[in-house]
Write an enzyme that holds these catalytic residues in place. Structure first.
Site: not given
Length: 236
Positions: A166-168
């Site tokens: 979700t924080d790529l």
């Protein structure tokens, strides 16, 4: 072999094959300081400590909230069960990814300490050795089209394991001195069913690249992104 140790309000989940030190001491930075085993640190929301254990280098991180709410309640989270805590969820997700052959930090131990319906958390992982994030690397001559393809392949392996990062972003992708690509920072990430979310996850990474390019922080071209997609598609 995974083991759980509970004492009063504290519960530690750890991998016995990875941890040779006493699990009751490894989350106490003074324990490592007394052993002269602190070898570095990195600062984000809090401090990640890099440690030299007897069998490997480790990274110790305490969980802190971000955003506006984090300014009010910096390190406490609502407790709704051990398996719902951020340290336990990240530990088990890293375990799943490791078993799927994805290059991520090996989980070593997770600790939850409860306080009146809330908890604090810590995570201990193996440190990725001799690695730097892609923002630091991209302004050197080291990055080739082959590296971009390798990044695409590693993301595809993660997606094949049905994990959505979700924080790529480009800062969470590392390259080590042996030319291996690593993906890090899986706090709040999760497994998802189906395929529809995967294109959006890739688009998030592209936005982070475009943002850093606009800031002048990296050297990056459209052909680099096409090489990443080629590596991703080759792995399917």
């Amino acid at each position: 072999m995974l083991k759980t140790l509970t004492q009063q309000a504290q519960t530690i989940l750890y991998d016995e094959s990875q941890l040779q030190d006493d699990p009751q001491h490894v989350f106490n930075i003074d324990y490592w300081r007394e052993k002269s085993a602190i070898i570095g640190s990195a600062t984000g929301r809090g401090t990640t400590w890099f440690l030299q254990a007897s069998n490997q280098q480790l990274a110790l991180r305490h969980y802190y909230r971000g955003g506006l709410f984090g300014k009010l309640i910096k390190q406490y989270y609502l407790f709704t069960g051990l398996e719902n805590t951020r340290p336990f969820k990240e530990f088990r997700l890293l375990k799943h990814l490791t078993e799927a052959g994805v290059n991520v930090p090996t989980p070593v131990a997770a600790k939850v300490t409860r306080f009146l319906g809330c908890y604090q958390g810590d995570l201990l992982t193996a440190r990725v050795p001799n690695a730097a994030d892609m923002i630091d690397i991209l302004n050197t001559d080291r990055v080739t089209q082959t590296h971009w393809e390798m990044i695409g392949r590693e993301i595809q392996k993660m997606h094949r394991a049905q994990v959505c990062h979700t924080d790529l972003n480009i800062k969470n992708i590392l390259l080590d001195d042996k030319e291996n690509v690593w993906i890090i920072d899986f706090d709040k990430c999760q497994t998802r069913k189906g395929e529809a979310w995967k294109a959006a996850n890739l688009a998030r990474l592209k936005r982070s690249l475009d943002k850093q390019q606009r800031k002048g922080a990296i050297s990056y071209q459209a052909s680099d992104w096409q090489a990443l997609l080629a590596g991703y598609d080759q792995s399917q």
